[in-house]
Design an enzyme around this catalytic site. Sequence first.
Site, mmCIF file in Angstrom:
data_model
loop_
_atom_site.group_PDB
_atom_site.id
_atom_site.type_symbol
_atom_site.label_atom_id
_atom_site.label_comp_id
_atom_site.label_asym_id
_atom_site.label_seq_id
_atom_site.Cartn_x
_atom_site.Cartn_y
_atom_site.Cartn_z
ATOM 1 N N CYS A 153 -5.388 21.216 46.077
ATOM 2 C CA CYS A 153 -6.807 21.610 46.290
ATOM 3 C C CYS A 153 -6.746 23.365 46.812
ATOM 4 C CB CYS A 153 -7.464 21.036 47.136
ATOM 5 S SG CYS A 153 -9.273 21.467 47.457
ATOM 6 N N CYS A 185 -9.109 24.215 49.413
ATOM 7 C CA CYS A 185 -9.019 23.806 50.744
ATOM 8 C C CYS A 185 -7.710 24.435 51.292
ATOM 9 C CB CYS A 185 -8.432 22.376 50.700
ATOM 10 S SG CYS A 185 -9.285 21.241 49.387
ATOM 11 N N ASP A 186 -6.563 24.818 50.683
ATOM 12 C CA ASP A 186 -5.484 25.229 51.355
ATOM 13 C C ASP A 186 -4.936 26.602 50.902
ATOM 14 O OD1 ASP A 186 -5.358 22.623 52.297
ATOM 15 O OD2 ASP A 186 -4.443 21.852 50.670
#
Length: 312
Positions: free
Chosen positions: A138, A141-142
């Site tokens: 992701c 997200c990261d």
Amino acid sequence: MSSEIEKVKVLIIGSGPAGYTAAIYASRAGLAPVLYTGGQPGGQLTITTDVENYPGYPEGIMGPEMMEDFRKQAERFGTQVRYGMVTKVDFSVKPHKVIVDDQKEIHADTVVISTGASAKWLGIESEERLNGKGVSACAVCDGFFFRGQDVAIVGAGDTACEEASYLANICNKVYMLIRRDEMRASQIMQKRVLNNPKIEVLWNTETDEILGKDEVEGVRVFDNKSGEKRNLKISGFFVAIGHEPNTSIFKDFLDMDESGYILTKAGSTKTNIEGVFACGDAQDHIYRQAVTAAGTGCMAALDAERYLAAQE
Ligand code: NDP
């Protein structure tokens, strides 16, 4: 196995937009639904940031916050939201038997399946070992953790293109590893990637091994035409090669397509088993949007309500 068997009218499995919307409708219809969240309460939207395409939020909303609101709305009308994982079902009996966390047995007149889908992985040892230590599925997200650094992303679909462009805004350089000599993504997404000077596309390129002991330090890739290997120095390795539906526990009972997506009767959420309804990404590999998942969640609750009314 706990000895006390609970009876419910509507059991909802999964807590993404589909599950919570089914819960909102079923609880407002007085059916006292019980919803099990599964291993990722709130579903895939809890691992995204801004949601800008859900109608009703002109300024956008953060995914986790939106899913909190879904949950609160479902609870407001009496849904029991419980943390737990459905581990087994038996749809050959009526009421349908559902086992939670290998322990608790529930007998449900209707079951709404909204278990969603999960990211696919390459399946190599180093990917698993370094997961969360520089390996991620992701980017949204990261990506932040790799600000100003060099990263690689695998995949050539719309998701990979979208995530490569996203990473290019944050990182110093993005290698895009594509196993064929063309991309599957839509033309507009391809163009966006190919015109971005921070993204270097490596065609016919596959991953041999992600390098690093405790965190990602590089990746060894190979050209699948020439066999030539090379090491790229990177600190983040992103996988964007599609998703698979979380439906394996239902496979002995429900009709599915070859990828495991549950088949529903056209224009409804009915499965091949009476009283079992499927909604959201567990049955949709085409649209896969929060709003379409919510729409089919609503349909599942209405289908369950009508089924129960017809039984009385
Ligand atoms: P896709 O299934 O479309 O693409 C998966 C990609 O991963 C393909 O390029 C595939 O390669 C590659 N791949 C699969 N397995 C491997 C492997 N083992 N090693 C290397 N590469 C691999 O998935 P997406 O998640 O990209 O998209 C799913 C759906 O969602 C699509 O319909 C897409 O259009 C849609 N979507 C739309 C968006 C938008 O419109 N904004 C954004 C995101 C998704 P190959 O091509 O060689 O098979």
